[in-house]
Every structure is written in C-alpha cells, then in structure tokens.
Motif scaffolding. Structure first.
Motif, PDB file in Angstrom:
ATOM      1  N   ALA A  47       0.831  -1.213   0.000  1.00 57.73           N
ATOM      2  CA  ALA A  47       0.000   0.000   0.000  1.00 57.73           C
ATOM      3  C   ALA A  47       0.860   1.257   0.000  1.00 57.73           C
ATOM      4  CB  ALA A  47      -0.931  -0.010   1.212  1.00 57.73           C
ATOM      5  N   ALA A  48       1.917   1.271   0.807  1.00 59.15           N
ATOM      6  CA  ALA A  48       2.777   2.452   0.877  1.00 59.15           C
ATOM      7  C   ALA A  48       3.537   2.663  -0.428  1.00 59.15           C
ATOM      8  CB  ALA A  48       3.761   2.316   2.040  1.00 59.15           C
ATOM      9  N   ALA A  49       4.077   1.593  -0.991  1.00 66.00           N
ATOM     10  CA  ALA A  49       4.817   1.727  -2.249  1.00 66.00           C
ATOM     11  C   ALA A  49       3.891   2.182  -3.376  1.00 66.00           C
ATOM     12  CB  ALA A  49       5.490   0.404  -2.613  1.00 66.00           C
ATOM     13  N   THR A  50       2.697   1.642  -3.424  1.00 63.25           N
ATOM     14  CA  THR A  50       1.731   2.054  -4.440  1.00 63.25           C
ATOM     15  C   THR A  50       1.364   3.522  -4.279  1.00 63.25           C
ATOM     16  OG1 THR A  50       0.836  -0.185  -4.540  1.00 63.25           O
ATOM     17  CG2 THR A  50      -0.555   1.577  -5.391  1.00 63.25           C
ATOM     18  N   ALA A  51       1.121   3.941  -3.050  1.00 65.54           N
ATOM     19  CA  ALA A  51       0.757   5.338  -2.800  1.00 65.54           C
ATOM     20  C   ALA A  51       1.891   6.282  -3.188  1.00 65.54           C
ATOM     21  CB  ALA A  51       0.375   5.523  -1.334  1.00 65.54           C
ATOM     22  N   VAL A  52       3.123   5.925  -2.849  1.00 66.07           N
ATOM     23  CA  VAL A  52       4.255   6.788  -3.197  1.00 66.07           C
ATOM     24  C   VAL A  52       4.404   6.888  -4.709  1.00 66.07           C
ATOM     25  CG1 VAL A  52       6.778   6.971  -3.134  1.00 66.07           C
ATOM     26  CG2 VAL A  52       5.518   6.508  -1.038  1.00 66.07           C
ATOM     27  N   VAL A  53       4.341   5.760  -5.407  1.00 66.13           N
ATOM     28  CA  VAL A  53       4.479   5.764  -6.872  1.00 66.13           C
ATOM     29  C   VAL A  53       3.360   6.574  -7.511  1.00 66.13           C
ATOM     30  CG1 VAL A  53       4.380   4.304  -8.928  1.00 66.13           C
ATOM     31  CG2 VAL A  53       5.816   3.636  -7.003  1.00 66.13           C
ATOM     32  N   ALA A  54       2.139   6.403  -7.030  1.00 69.36           N
ATOM     33  CA  ALA A  54       1.006   7.131  -7.605  1.00 69.36           C
ATOM     34  C   ALA A  54       1.073   8.626  -7.272  1.00 69.36           C
ATOM     35  CB  ALA A  54      -0.305   6.532  -7.122  1.00 69.36           C
ATOM     36  N   LEU A  55       1.457   8.969  -6.056  1.00 68.84           N
ATOM     37  CA  LEU A  55       1.556  10.384  -5.685  1.00 68.84           C
ATOM     38  C   LEU A  55       2.667  11.084  -6.456  1.00 68.84           C
ATOM     39  CD1 LEU A  55       0.959  10.143  -1.840  1.00 68.84           C
ATOM     40  CD2 LEU A  55      -0.527  11.252  -3.523  1.00 68.84           C
ATOM     41  N   VAL A  56       3.760  10.392  -6.701  1.00 71.30           N
ATOM     42  CA  VAL A  56       4.840  10.966  -7.500  1.00 71.30           C
ATOM     43  C   VAL A  56       4.384  11.132  -8.944  1.00 71.30           C
ATOM     44  CG1 VAL A  56       7.116  10.434  -8.459  1.00 71.30           C
ATOM     45  CG2 VAL A  56       6.722  10.221  -6.023  1.00 71.30           C
ATOM     46  N   GLY A  58       1.730  12.322 -10.014  1.00 69.97           N
ATOM     47  CA  GLY A  58       1.083  13.612 -10.204  1.00 69.97           C
ATOM     48  C   GLY A  58      -0.413  13.495 -10.413  1.00 69.97           C
ATOM     49  N   PRO A  59      -1.011  14.610 -10.865  1.00 68.13           N
ATOM     50  CA  PRO A  59      -2.464  14.600 -11.100  1.00 68.13           C
ATOM     51  C   PRO A  59      -2.821  13.597 -12.196  1.00 68.13           C
ATOM     52  CG  PRO A  59      -1.555  16.840 -11.244  1.00 68.13           C
ATOM     53  CD  PRO A  59      -0.403  15.901 -11.132  1.00 68.13           C
ATOM     54  N   GLY A  60      -3.918  12.912 -12.011  1.00 68.23           N
ATOM     55  CA  GLY A  60      -4.332  11.907 -12.980  1.00 68.23           C
ATOM     56  C   GLY A  60      -3.530  10.627 -12.857  1.00 68.23           C
ATOM     57  N   ALA A  61      -2.959  10.397 -11.692  1.00 69.74           N
ATOM     58  CA  ALA A  61      -2.103   9.222 -11.486  1.00 69.74           C
ATOM     59  C   ALA A  61      -2.886   7.940 -11.719  1.00 69.74           C
ATOM     60  CB  ALA A  61      -1.532   9.228 -10.076  1.00 69.74           C
ATOM     61  N   ARG A  62      -2.188   6.938 -12.184  1.00 71.13           N
ATOM     62  CA  ARG A  62      -2.787   5.629 -12.449  1.00 71.13           C
ATOM     63  C   ARG A  62      -2.508   4.702 -11.276  1.00 71.13           C
ATOM     64  NH1 ARG A  62      -2.349   4.344 -18.742  1.00 71.13           N
ATOM     65  NH2 ARG A  62      -3.714   6.018 -19.390  1.00 71.13           N
ATOM     66  N   VAL A  96      13.149  -0.561  -9.003  1.00 72.21           N
ATOM     67  CA  VAL A  96      13.003   0.891  -8.837  1.00 72.21           C
ATOM     68  C   VAL A  96      12.903   1.572 -10.193  1.00 72.21           C
ATOM     69  CG1 VAL A  96      14.180   2.993  -8.049  1.00 72.21           C
ATOM     70  CG2 VAL A  96      14.082   1.010  -6.569  1.00 72.21           C
ATOM     71  N   VAL A  97      13.740   1.150 -11.147  1.00 72.24           N
ATOM     72  CA  VAL A  97      13.736   1.760 -12.477  1.00 72.24           C
ATOM     73  C   VAL A  97      12.403   1.518 -13.186  1.00 72.24           C
ATOM     74  CG1 VAL A  97      14.771   1.653 -14.776  1.00 72.24           C
ATOM     75  CG2 VAL A  97      16.232   1.684 -12.764  1.00 72.24           C
ATOM     76  N   LEU A  98      11.874   0.309 -13.102  1.00 70.93           N
ATOM     77  CA  LEU A  98      10.657  -0.026 -13.828  1.00 70.93           C
ATOM     78  C   LEU A  98       9.380   0.441 -13.134  1.00 70.93           C
ATOM     79  CD1 LEU A  98      11.474  -3.616 -15.116  1.00 70.93           C
ATOM     80  CD2 LEU A  98      11.523  -1.477 -16.395  1.00 70.93           C
ATOM     81  N   VAL A  99       9.355   0.425 -11.804  1.00 68.00           N
ATOM     82  CA  VAL A  99       8.131   0.744 -11.073  1.00 68.00           C
ATOM     83  C   VAL A  99       7.940   2.249 -10.895  1.00 68.00           C
ATOM     84  CG1 VAL A  99       6.992   0.494  -8.829  1.00 68.00           C
ATOM     85  CG2 VAL A  99       8.056  -1.474  -9.902  1.00 68.00           C
ATOM     86  N   SER A 100       9.009   3.008 -10.767  1.00 70.85           N
ATOM     87  CA  SER A 100       8.900   4.435 -10.457  1.00 70.85           C
ATOM     88  C   SER A 100       7.971   5.219 -11.376  1.00 70.85           C
ATOM     89  CB  SER A 100      10.285   5.080 -10.438  1.00 70.85           C
ATOM     90  OG  SER A 100      11.039   4.546  -9.386  1.00 70.85           O
ATOM     91  N   PRO A 101       8.042   5.053 -12.692  1.00 73.84           N
ATOM     92  CA  PRO A 101       7.134   5.842 -13.536  1.00 73.84           C
ATOM     93  C   PRO A 101       5.732   5.260 -13.686  1.00 73.84           C
ATOM     94  CG  PRO A 101       8.647   4.622 -14.910  1.00 73.84           C
ATOM     95  CD  PRO A 101       9.044   4.361 -13.485  1.00 73.84           C
ATOM     96  N   ALA A 102       5.411   4.173 -13.013  1.00 72.79           N
ATOM     97  CA  ALA A 102       4.130   3.488 -13.224  1.00 72.79           C
ATOM     98  C   ALA A 102       2.925   4.342 -12.854  1.00 72.79           C
ATOM     99  CB  ALA A 102       4.101   2.177 -12.437  1.00 72.79           C
ATOM    100  N   GLY A 103       3.070   5.273 -11.941  1.00 72.20           N
ATOM    101  CA  GLY A 103       1.942   6.107 -11.548  1.00 72.20           C
ATOM    102  C   GLY A 103       1.700   7.280 -12.473  1.00 72.20           C
ATOM    103  N   ASP A 104       2.665   7.608 -13.308  1.00 78.22           N
ATOM    104  CA  ASP A 104       2.549   8.742 -14.222  1.00 78.22           C
ATOM    105  C   ASP A 104       1.530   8.416 -15.316  1.00 78.22           C
ATOM    106  OD1 ASP A 104       2.860  10.860 -15.940  1.00 78.22           O
ATOM    107  OD2 ASP A 104       5.043  10.883 -15.804  1.00 78.22           O
ATOM    108  N   TRP A 172      13.654   8.950 -10.409  1.00 74.56           N
ATOM    109  CA  TRP A 172      13.467   8.119 -11.601  1.00 74.56           C
ATOM    110  C   TRP A 172      12.236   8.545 -12.389  1.00 74.56           C
ATOM    111  CZ3 TRP A 172      16.799   5.447 -14.175  1.00 74.56           C
ATOM    112  CH2 TRP A 172      17.914   4.930 -13.524  1.00 74.56           C
ATOM    113  N   ALA A 173      11.152   8.858 -11.696  1.00 71.54           N
ATOM    114  CA  ALA A 173       9.944   9.309 -12.392  1.00 71.54           C
ATOM    115  C   ALA A 173      10.201  10.638 -13.098  1.00 71.54           C
ATOM    116  CB  ALA A 173       8.784   9.442 -11.415  1.00 71.54           C
TER     117      ALA A 173
END
Length: 195
Positions: A47-56, A58-62, A96-104, A172-173
């Motif tokens: 949950a924490a990792a997902t929230a951090v990736v999604a919050l990073v 930005g708006p309209g995060a996936r 880290v490289v692959l997951v970081s931009p997943a929320g963008d 990374w994001a």
C-alpha cells in the motif's frame, strides 16, 4: 507541497505499521500470530509503495497500474531473494527503475528503461546513485538492527528507508518524464520516438 506532505504521511504510516508488527515479538514460525503480522507487514509495504508511486505520478495518477507494478516487482524481488541473496541488490535496482514511472499517466510500460536511451548519462549516474543508496541503506539497517532493537529500531529503519525510496522514485519518475530537447540532440535522438 501537498503531495510531498502526503508522501511523508505515507512513509510515516508504513513505518508505524512495520513497528507495530515487531512489537509482539513473534518469531518466524508457522504460527497464526506470525503469519498475521507477516501479512499485515506485506500489505502495508504494498500500500505504501503504491501510494508513493502514484503520488509521485502527479495529477491523474494511475493507481491500478502502480499497484500492479508494485505487486509484480515485489513478487519477483522476493522470489529472487529466496533463490540467491546475490540477486537482491540488482533486482531492487531494476524494480526501482521499472516501477517508479508506473503512476505517471503519460508513462509507458518501458518508460524506466527508455530513460537510458533518452538520457544515458543521467540515467547511468542515477542508477549508480540508486545502487549506492541500496547498499548504504542495507548496511545502515543492519547497524541499526544491532544498536537499536525492537519496535524503535524498526520505526527508525522504515522511516529512513521509506524517505530514501521516495526520493529515488521521484528522481526516476522525473527522469522518465523529462523530454529530449530535439533542437540540441544528436541524430539518433531526433529519429527516436519521444512518446
């Protein structure tokens, strides 16, 4: 500023949950208490990792894509850790490289790896920094585990690791989000896709 405070709250919340999981002092065994604490710990981490990736992101995060990326990365890193401890650090770097931009919302599935083609020097330097951070955090966690034990050691470890991970995810994001300036780029960058 609001997203920074939300990320800090997520990191702190995960640290508190991880510390509470250590509080009962359950030893690793096939015991219902230990299995419940393990499940709570893993769910809090996801949950924490997902929230951090999604919050990073930005708006309209996936959020769903961020959750899927975190779960897949956690399963792969966990499986590789069971197979061989030598694979943990490289697999964490790739995760880290692959997951970081997943929320963008604009990122693609291979956006993290594409950063190496678009910005090779920056990506390599950030990869070296990420590896260094993983090694330093591992040593710090071991030392903290020897010097400060129990729930307090767990709390401090997860705060430091969570803050460092959030900074690395942000870096990374940001690198993936950074576009190539085609007016000053070489011929290879001009012909490459810049989606």
């Amino acid at each position: 500023m609001r997203r920074v405070l939300l990320v800090a709250a997520v990191v702190l919340g995960n640290a508190v949950v991880q510390a509470l999981c250590v509080l009962p002092g359950a030893t690793p065994a096939v015991d219902p208490l230990f299995l419940a604490l393990l499940a709570a710990s893993v769910l809090s981490l996801v949950a924490a990792a997902t929230a951090v990736v999604a919050l990073v992101g930005g708006p309209g995060a996936r959020w769903v894509r961020a959750l899927a990326a975190v779960v897949v990365a956690l399963v792969i890193v966990g499986a590789l850790a069971v197979v061989s401890s030598a694979t943990v650090v490289p697999s964490l770097l790739v995760a880290v490289v692959l997951v970081s931009p997943a929320g963008d919302p604009d990122a693609t599935a291979w956006g993290g790896l594409r950063a190496f083609a678009r910005h090779p020097v920056r990506a390599v330097l950030l990869a070296v920094l990420t590896l260094l951070a993983i090694v330093v955090l591992s040593v710090a966690a071991l030392l903290l585990g020897f010097l400060v034990t129990g729930w307090l050691g767990s709390l401090l470890t997860w705060i430091v690791v969570g803050a460092a991970a959030a900074l690395l995810v942000r870096a990374w994001a940001g690198l993936v989000r950074r576009r190539v300036d085609l007016s000053t780029a070489g011929p290879a960058a001009r012909t490459a896709r810049t989606d």
